[in-house]
Write a protein that holds these residues in place. Structure first.
Motif, PDB file in Angstrom:
ATOM      1  N   THR A 154      37.829  60.232  48.677  1.00  0.00           N
ATOM      2  CA  THR A 154      36.637  60.972  48.259  1.00  0.00           C
ATOM      3  C   THR A 154      37.012  62.271  47.544  1.00  0.00           C
ATOM      4  O   THR A 154      36.369  62.665  46.575  1.00  0.00           O
ATOM      5  CB  THR A 154      35.757  61.295  49.487  1.00  0.00           C
ATOM      6  N   LEU A 155      38.052  62.929  48.037  1.00  0.00           N
ATOM      7  CA  LEU A 155      38.442  64.224  47.473  1.00  0.00           C
ATOM      8  C   LEU A 155      39.630  64.117  46.521  1.00  0.00           C
ATOM      9  O   LEU A 155      40.349  65.093  46.306  1.00  0.00           O
ATOM     10  CB  LEU A 155      38.731  65.218  48.603  1.00  0.00           C
ATOM     11  N   ALA A 156      39.803  62.941  45.926  1.00  0.00           N
ATOM     12  CA  ALA A 156      40.871  62.769  44.933  1.00  0.00           C
ATOM     13  C   ALA A 156      40.793  63.812  43.816  1.00  0.00           C
ATOM     14  O   ALA A 156      41.840  64.305  43.374  1.00  0.00           O
ATOM     15  CB  ALA A 156      40.839  61.354  44.360  1.00  0.00           C
ATOM     16  N   PRO A 157      39.594  64.204  43.344  1.00  0.00           N
ATOM     17  CA  PRO A 157      39.561  65.260  42.318  1.00  0.00           C
ATOM     18  C   PRO A 157      40.147  66.585  42.806  1.00  0.00           C
ATOM     19  O   PRO A 157      40.769  67.312  42.025  1.00  0.00           O
ATOM     20  CB  PRO A 157      38.063  65.402  42.003  1.00  0.00           C
ATOM     21  N   PHE A 194      55.318  70.041  46.563  1.00  0.00           N
ATOM     22  CA  PHE A 194      53.940  69.684  46.920  1.00  0.00           C
ATOM     23  C   PHE A 194      53.230  69.009  45.751  1.00  0.00           C
ATOM     24  O   PHE A 194      52.486  68.040  45.948  1.00  0.00           O
ATOM     25  CB  PHE A 194      53.153  70.906  47.388  1.00  0.00           C
ATOM     26  N   ALA A 195      53.435  69.483  44.539  1.00  0.00           N
ATOM     27  CA  ALA A 195      52.785  68.867  43.370  1.00  0.00           C
ATOM     28  C   ALA A 195      53.184  67.396  43.250  1.00  0.00           C
ATOM     29  O   ALA A 195      52.333  66.525  43.059  1.00  0.00           O
ATOM     30  CB  ALA A 195      53.141  69.621  42.090  1.00  0.00           C
ATOM     31  N   VAL A 196      54.465  67.121  43.380  1.00  0.00           N
ATOM     32  CA  VAL A 196      54.953  65.744  43.285  1.00  0.00           C
ATOM     33  C   VAL A 196      54.351  64.884  44.398  1.00  0.00           C
ATOM     34  O   VAL A 196      53.891  63.756  44.150  1.00  0.00           O
ATOM     35  CB  VAL A 196      56.502  65.710  43.339  1.00  0.00           C
ATOM     36  N   LYS A 209      51.875  61.560  44.227  1.00  0.00           N
ATOM     37  CA  LYS A 209      52.186  60.337  44.967  1.00  0.00           C
ATOM     38  C   LYS A 209      51.003  59.939  45.858  1.00  0.00           C
ATOM     39  O   LYS A 209      50.652  58.753  45.929  1.00  0.00           O
ATOM     40  CB  LYS A 209      53.449  60.569  45.822  1.00  0.00           C
ATOM     41  N   ALA A 210      50.379  60.910  46.488  1.00  0.00           N
ATOM     42  CA  ALA A 210      49.208  60.629  47.331  1.00  0.00           C
ATOM     43  C   ALA A 210      48.067  60.078  46.490  1.00  0.00           C
ATOM     44  O   ALA A 210      47.363  59.155  46.906  1.00  0.00           O
ATOM     45  CB  ALA A 210      48.771  61.885  48.073  1.00  0.00           C
ATOM     46  N   LEU A 211      47.881  60.632  45.294  1.00  0.00           N
ATOM     47  CA  LEU A 211      46.812  60.137  44.407  1.00  0.00           C
ATOM     48  C   LEU A 211      47.012  58.662  44.072  1.00  0.00           C
ATOM     49  O   LEU A 211      46.048  57.901  44.036  1.00  0.00           O
ATOM     50  CB  LEU A 211      46.777  60.954  43.120  1.00  0.00           C
ATOM     51  N   MET A 241      51.568  55.729  50.689  1.00  0.00           N
ATOM     52  CA  MET A 241      51.222  56.639  51.770  1.00  0.00           C
ATOM     53  C   MET A 241      50.060  56.064  52.577  1.00  0.00           C
ATOM     54  O   MET A 241      49.117  55.540  52.016  1.00  0.00           O
ATOM     55  CB  MET A 241      50.769  57.988  51.211  1.00  0.00           C
ATOM     56  N   ASN A 242      50.145  56.207  53.866  1.00  0.00           N
ATOM     57  CA  ASN A 242      49.060  55.742  54.731  1.00  0.00           C
ATOM     58  C   ASN A 242      48.183  56.933  55.140  1.00  0.00           C
ATOM     59  O   ASN A 242      48.538  58.082  54.880  1.00  0.00           O
ATOM     60  CB  ASN A 242      49.629  54.999  55.942  1.00  0.00           C
ATOM     61  N   PRO A 243      47.051  56.674  55.781  1.00  0.00           N
ATOM     62  CA  PRO A 243      46.138  57.763  56.137  1.00  0.00           C
ATOM     63  C   PRO A 243      46.773  58.868  56.983  1.00  0.00           C
ATOM     64  O   PRO A 243      46.487  60.051  56.777  1.00  0.00           O
ATOM     65  CB  PRO A 243      45.015  57.046  56.910  1.00  0.00           C
ATOM     66  N   SER A 244      47.651  58.520  57.909  1.00  0.00           N
ATOM     67  CA  SER A 244      48.275  59.574  58.721  1.00  0.00           C
ATOM     68  C   SER A 244      49.245  60.414  57.880  1.00  0.00           C
ATOM     69  O   SER A 244      49.395  61.611  58.113  1.00  0.00           O
ATOM     70  CB  SER A 244      48.970  58.997  59.953  1.00  0.00           C
ATOM     71  N   SER A 245      49.881  59.796  56.887  1.00  0.00           N
ATOM     72  CA  SER A 245      50.750  60.556  55.969  1.00  0.00           C
ATOM     73  C   SER A 245      49.933  61.516  55.138  1.00  0.00           C
ATOM     74  O   SER A 245      50.345  62.666  54.913  1.00  0.00           O
ATOM     75  CB  SER A 245      51.513  59.608  55.045  1.00  0.00           C
ATOM     76  N   HIS A 246      48.766  61.056  54.674  1.00  0.00           N
ATOM     77  CA  HIS A 246      47.887  61.951  53.918  1.00  0.00           C
ATOM     78  C   HIS A 246      47.487  63.145  54.775  1.00  0.00           C
ATOM     79  O   HIS A 246      47.537  64.285  54.318  1.00  0.00           O
ATOM     80  CB  HIS A 246      46.621  61.219  53.461  1.00  0.00           C
ATOM     81  N   LYS A 247      47.096  62.870  55.993  1.00  0.00           N
ATOM     82  CA  LYS A 247      46.656  63.929  56.903  1.00  0.00           C
ATOM     83  C   LYS A 247      47.770  64.954  57.103  1.00  0.00           C
ATOM     84  O   LYS A 247      47.545  66.160  57.012  1.00  0.00           O
ATOM     85  CB  LYS A 247      46.215  63.312  58.231  1.00  0.00           C
ATOM     86  N   ARG A 248      48.980  64.471  57.354  1.00  0.00           N
ATOM     87  CA  ARG A 248      50.117  65.384  57.571  1.00  0.00           C
ATOM     88  C   ARG A 248      50.431  66.187  56.319  1.00  0.00           C
ATOM     89  O   ARG A 248      50.639  67.403  56.386  1.00  0.00           O
ATOM     90  CB  ARG A 248      51.347  64.599  58.037  1.00  0.00           C
ATOM     91  N   LEU A 249      50.486  65.507  55.177  1.00  0.00           N
ATOM     92  CA  LEU A 249      50.808  66.183  53.923  1.00  0.00           C
ATOM     93  C   LEU A 249      49.811  67.293  53.621  1.00  0.00           C
ATOM     94  O   LEU A 249      50.201  68.430  53.338  1.00  0.00           O
ATOM     95  CB  LEU A 249      50.841  65.188  52.761  1.00  0.00           C
ATOM     96  N   PHE A 250      48.534  66.980  53.685  1.00  0.00           N
ATOM     97  CA  PHE A 250      47.534  67.960  53.275  1.00  0.00           C
ATOM     98  C   PHE A 250      47.309  69.040  54.325  1.00  0.00           C
ATOM     99  O   PHE A 250      46.955  70.162  53.987  1.00  0.00           O
ATOM    100  CB  PHE A 250      46.253  67.257  52.832  1.00  0.00           C
ATOM    101  N   THR A 251      47.563  68.730  55.594  1.00  0.00           N
ATOM    102  CA  THR A 251      47.521  69.780  56.617  1.00  0.00           C
ATOM    103  C   THR A 251      48.692  70.737  56.418  1.00  0.00           C
ATOM    104  O   THR A 251      48.520  71.960  56.496  1.00  0.00           O
ATOM    105  CB  THR A 251      47.547  69.161  58.032  1.00  0.00           C
TER     106      THR A 251
END
Length: 124
Positions: free
Chosen positions: A70-73, A112-114, A118-120, A1-11
């Motif tokens: 930073t917010l992996a936990p 979402f859990a899965v 994957k993001a982690l 996953m790239n940074p924009s994927s992280h942003k989309r997923l968590f938004t």
């Protein structure tokens, strides 16, 4: 996953949590009727406490989209919490406390859990 994927997923996850939290707080019966889940919830104070937690977790997910490493936990906690929700939902369905249709809602939580796990992997 790239940074924009992280942003989309968590938004998306934050928005999902905020919507579900609000619906559960103000009119859980509507959500249950839409998915034909029976019986309808009757323990309003407990449902509202859960709804509040769901809503609050949304803020953590939104923040994680901006700084996932930073917010992996927070991501890890969210993934485990989502798995717990799915496990409890499955238990209640198996015990006969609620209809199998409840697993449709739990299925979204499982996805979402899965994706959180994957993001982690991609931030470490």
């Amino acid at each position: 996953m790239n940074p924009s994927s992280h942003k989309r997923l968590f938004t998306l996850s934050a928005t999902f949590n905020w919507l579900v939290g609000l619906i559960l707080f103000f009119n859980a019966g509507l959500l249950f009727q839409i998915f034909q889940v029976t019986p309808l919830p009757t323990e309003t104070p407990f449902l509202r406490m859960f709804a509040g937690l769901v809503f609050i977790f949304g803020f953590g997910y939104y923040a994680a989209g901006n700084v996932p490493k930073t917010l992996a936990p927070v991501i890890r906690l969210g993934a485990v919490a989502k798995l717990a929700v799915v496990a409890i939902a499955a238990y209640e369905v198996i015990a006969g406390s609620i209809s199998w249709r409840f697993m449709v809602l739990a299925g979204a939580v499982l996805v979402f859990a899965v994706l959180f796990f994957k993001a982690l992997k991609s931030v470490h």
